[in-house]
Motif scaffolding. Structure first.
Motif, mmCIF file in Angstrom:
data_model
loop_
_atom_site.group_PDB
_atom_site.id
_atom_site.type_symbol
_atom_site.label_atom_id
_atom_site.label_comp_id
_atom_site.label_asym_id
_atom_site.label_seq_id
_atom_site.Cartn_x
_atom_site.Cartn_y
_atom_site.Cartn_z
ATOM 1 N N THR A 154 0.890 -0.907 -0.840
ATOM 2 C CA THR A 154 -0.134 0.120 0.552
ATOM 3 C C THR A 154 1.058 0.779 0.010
ATOM 4 O OG1 THR A 154 -0.464 -0.103 2.114
ATOM 5 C CG2 THR A 154 -1.634 -1.017 1.057
ATOM 6 N N ASP A 155 0.074 2.251 0.008
ATOM 7 C CA ASP A 155 0.500 3.901 -0.562
ATOM 8 C C ASP A 155 0.217 4.910 0.835
ATOM 9 O OD1 ASP A 155 3.242 5.041 -0.783
ATOM 10 O OD2 ASP A 155 2.890 5.572 -2.817
ATOM 11 N N GLY A 156 0.609 6.018 1.493
ATOM 12 C CA GLY A 156 -0.054 6.810 1.882
ATOM 13 C C GLY A 156 -0.239 6.180 3.621
ATOM 14 N N ARG A 162 -0.139 2.233 4.837
ATOM 15 C CA ARG A 162 0.804 1.898 4.460
ATOM 16 C C ARG A 162 2.430 2.662 5.941
ATOM 17 N NH1 ARG A 162 6.245 4.252 0.493
ATOM 18 N NH2 ARG A 162 7.575 3.069 1.110
ATOM 19 N N HIS A 163 2.545 4.294 6.518
ATOM 20 C CA HIS A 163 2.606 4.124 7.366
ATOM 21 C C HIS A 163 2.462 3.413 8.884
ATOM 22 C CE1 HIS A 163 4.709 6.954 4.647
ATOM 23 N NE2 HIS A 163 3.838 7.458 4.530
ATOM 24 N N GLN A 167 1.856 -4.045 -7.753
ATOM 25 C CA GLN A 167 1.817 -2.622 -8.038
ATOM 26 C C GLN A 167 1.398 -2.787 -6.509
ATOM 27 O OE1 GLN A 167 0.608 -4.172 -10.383
ATOM 28 N NE2 GLN A 167 1.539 -3.129 -12.608
ATOM 29 N N ARG A 168 1.633 -1.625 -5.927
ATOM 30 C CA ARG A 168 1.171 -1.214 -4.641
ATOM 31 C C ARG A 168 -0.155 -0.315 -5.065
ATOM 32 N NH1 ARG A 168 4.693 0.205 -0.095
ATOM 33 N NH2 ARG A 168 7.232 0.298 -0.561
ATOM 34 N N SER A 177 -3.532 2.212 -3.697
ATOM 35 C CA SER A 177 -3.993 3.492 -2.183
ATOM 36 C C SER A 177 -5.496 3.936 -2.629
ATOM 37 C CB SER A 177 -2.890 4.405 -2.213
ATOM 38 O OG SER A 177 -2.943 4.607 -3.905
#
Length: 331
Positions: free
Chosen positions: A184-186, A189-190, A322-323, A325
């Motif tokens: 994931t992204d964004g 992810r964090h 691919q990631r 979000s």
């Protein structure tokens, strides 16, 4: 090498593949209420495992089928003695699979909420019960001279079994969090990376405790080396994650789970299901095996079919690498 040994090793490989692959999507399912803040984020999490969760379950189906054909006595004693836990796992997997397919069929929040709960519970139950089952197999269960299980459900809910369940639960949660950090992204992810780091230390302590017990109980020199490498893999994953290297971190948790399961099988061999009643009643690769003719046919089938199955699953992971979000999820 005897075919019984070959098939014991192949079944071990199938369980290794199942736990290392299905483990992270169990983790993702259990983390839905923890990491997602709204429906779009929950959809992102579900979509990370959407293309692969059913393929991961193939490893379980093949492991069960291979056990039935290669070691029918093992299959009969295991599935009759562990009937209720295995039934609960089966029901959980069915409900979970239905939830993945039905969740998006209607737009109401209430509808989504019920299926989200099904995914969470359908991931939690197997994550715990598989650990309970394998811990008891390694520990040994009451089996009589007729190779029949003589215990009950409470027999399996012993301290060692519960420790095994806690170990797989924490390993799968950590594995799933690392996978989400990778896929994931964004904000998700964090959050996933931070949670994996927080879970990691506790997971390492519990996992090392369980593997140390397994080594002292049935371990060999080979299993000691494998268990040590598994612990190193988990620690390396946490170091990589702290450095922001999610790919290496996922490799570390994958290797840690794979080696931990491999070590359990190394310590178990040549038994497949030890008897705590009398060692003479234990099921082994010899007295639980099918005929040499059956094993020979199975070997040729495995040689011809296995490369295609592994190749297709590897291709699936590559295509969906691919990631994603919330920007990929329509409102």
């Amino acid at each position: 090498m005897e075919l019984t040994t070959v098939w014991f090793a192949l079944i071990a490989v199938l369980w290794i593949g199942y736990f290392a692959l299905e483990g992270f999507d169990f983790g993702v399912g259990m983390l839905l209420p923890v990491l997602a803040r709204d429906d779009r984020e929950r959809r992102v999490m579900i979509n990370t495992i959407g293309p692969v969760w059913d393929g991961n379950e193939v490893w379980l189906l093949v492991a069960g089928g291979a056990t039935f054909a290669a070691f029918p006595e093992w299959y009969a004693t295991l599935f009759s003695g562990f009937y209720l836990p295995l039934l609960l796992i089966l029901l959980a997997l069915i409900v979970r699979g239905v939830a993945f397919e039905y969740r998006h069929q209607r737009p109401e929040a209430t509808w989504h909420g019920w299926w989200d709960r099904a995914i969470i519970i359908g991931s939690l139950v197997p994550a715990v019960l598989w650990g309970v089952a394998f811990a008891n197999i390694v520990r040994g269960v009451p089996i009589d001279a007729d190779l029949e299980y003589t215990g009950g459900l409470l027999t399996l809910l012993n301290p060692v079994g519960l420790l095994g369940g806690l170990t797989t639960l924490l390993l799968f949660l950590t594995h799933g969090a690392v996978f989400l950090a990778l896929k994931t992204d964004g904000e998700i992810r964090h959050r996933a990376r931070a949670l994996a780091l927080r879970l990691g230390s506790g997971t390492a302590v519990v996992a090392v405790a369980f593997l140390l017990w397994a080594q002292l109980h049935t371990g060999t020199g080979a299993s000691a080396v494998v268990f040590a490498l598994a612990a190193c893999g988990l620690l390396a994953a946490l170091v990589a994650l702290a450095a922001g290297r999610e790919g290496w971190a996922f490799t570390g948790t994958f290797v840690a789970i794979a080696l931990a399961v491999a070590g359990l099988f190394l310590g178990l061999f040549p038994d497949v299901m030890p008897s705590s009643t009398d060692a003479a009643f234990s099921l082994t690769t010899t007295n639980a095996a099918a005929t040499p003719y059956t094993l020979g046919i199975m070997t040729w089938v495995a040689v011809l079919v296995t490369p295609f199955v592994i190749g297709y699953q590897a291709w699936s992971y590559w295509i969906f690498r691919q990631r994603i979000s919330v920007h990929h999820i329509p409102v």
